[in-house]
Design an enzyme around this catalytic site. Structure first.
Site, PDB file in Angstrom:
ATOM      1  N   ARG A  21       0.782  -1.237   0.000  1.00 26.94           N
ATOM      2  CA  ARG A  21       0.000   0.000   0.000  1.00 26.94           C
ATOM      3  C   ARG A  21       0.819   1.296   0.000  1.00 26.94           C
ATOM      4  O   ARG A  21       0.263   2.366   0.175  1.00 26.94           O
ATOM      5  CB  ARG A  21      -1.007   0.039   1.156  1.00 26.94           C
ATOM      6  CG  ARG A  21      -2.007  -1.082   1.089  1.00 26.94           C
ATOM      7  CD  ARG A  21      -3.228  -0.880   1.917  1.00 26.94           C
ATOM      8  NE  ARG A  21      -2.977  -0.424   3.261  1.00 26.94           N
ATOM      9  CZ  ARG A  21      -3.945  -0.115   4.116  1.00 26.94           C
ATOM     10  NH1 ARG A  21      -5.194  -0.210   3.759  1.00 26.94           N
ATOM     11  NH2 ARG A  21      -3.657   0.287   5.332  1.00 26.94           N
ATOM     12  N   ASP A  22       2.122   1.204  -0.202  1.00 31.96           N
ATOM     13  CA  ASP A  22       2.921   2.427  -0.303  1.00 31.96           C
ATOM     14  C   ASP A  22       4.104   2.194  -1.240  1.00 31.96           C
ATOM     15  O   ASP A  22       5.254   2.464  -0.902  1.00 31.96           O
ATOM     16  CB  ASP A  22       3.389   2.885   1.080  1.00 31.96           C
ATOM     17  CG  ASP A  22       3.832   4.351   1.088  1.00 31.96           C
ATOM     18  OD1 ASP A  22       3.502   5.093   0.140  1.00 31.96           O
ATOM     19  OD2 ASP A  22       4.504   4.749   2.057  1.00 31.96           O
ATOM     20  N   ILE A  23       3.788   1.700  -2.438  1.00 32.66           N
ATOM     21  CA  ILE A  23       4.826   1.413  -3.420  1.00 32.66           C
ATOM     22  C   ILE A  23       5.316   2.728  -4.014  1.00 32.66           C
ATOM     23  O   ILE A  23       4.546   3.485  -4.602  1.00 32.66           O
ATOM     24  CB  ILE A  23       4.286   0.504  -4.549  1.00 32.66           C
ATOM     25  CG1 ILE A  23       3.835  -0.842  -3.985  1.00 32.66           C
ATOM     26  CG2 ILE A  23       5.316   0.335  -5.658  1.00 32.66           C
ATOM     27  CD1 ILE A  23       4.941  -1.685  -3.415  1.00 32.66           C
TER      28      ILE A  23
END
Length: 168
Positions: A21-23
């Protein structure tokens, strides 16, 4: 070589039913010394189990209730979960989403090999509950690697540049 490792790392994370969720570039690091050819995934602070990340809407499509992660790196689907109540941050996120939706794959990757467009076209086509075909994704970049005539020597260009700087 880098794309293959990145895809492999995400495949492993997903195999554990975890969504990062934070690529973004800052969350991938290269090792040092004898591990200088290894990619490491960092900052799992926003990660969640797949089943916890889903909320069913009246269309039956799973969506987040709000944007998670960094807006400029979030996917279009990530933005689509943003609610209608507007605050300054939400307005900013909505503008970023609109810009992303207007950019065509051809325009975004016009100066890159066609394989990048093929990769992102495939990723964009996935439904929320679909699992990527990781072998296919690796194959896209492996074919590019071979077509360009690179050697699979586990040595990255930046490693060579750093070495040359130390020898001069």
């Amino acid at each position: 070589m880098l794309a293959e490792q990145l895809i492999g790392r995400l495949e492993y994370i997903h195999s554990k039913s975890v969504i990062h969720r934070d690529i973004k570039p800052e969350n991938f690091l290269m090792g040092v010394g004898k591990y200088g050819n290894q990619v490491y995934v960092t900052d799992l602070g926003l990660a969640t189990e797949r089943r916890d990340a889903q909320v069913k809407t009246n269309t039956g499509r799973a969506r987040n209730l709000y944007l998670i992660g960094t807006a400029r790196f979030a996917s279009i689907n990530g933005h689509l979960g943003v609610g209608l109540k507007a605050t300054d941050q939400k307005q900013k996120e909505e503008l970023i989403l609109k810009e992303k939706e207007m950019i065509g794959i051809g325009d975004l990757y016009k100066d890159l090999p066609a394989e990048f467009a093929a990769y992102f076209d495939y990723i964009r086509s996935l439904g929320f509950n679909e699992n990527p075909d990781y072998s296919y994704l690796r194959k896209i970049f492996r074919n590019l690697f071979v077509r360009k005539g690179f050697d699979y020597d586990y040595v990255f260009d930046w490693t060579i540049l750093e070495y040359l700087k130390t020898t001069q």
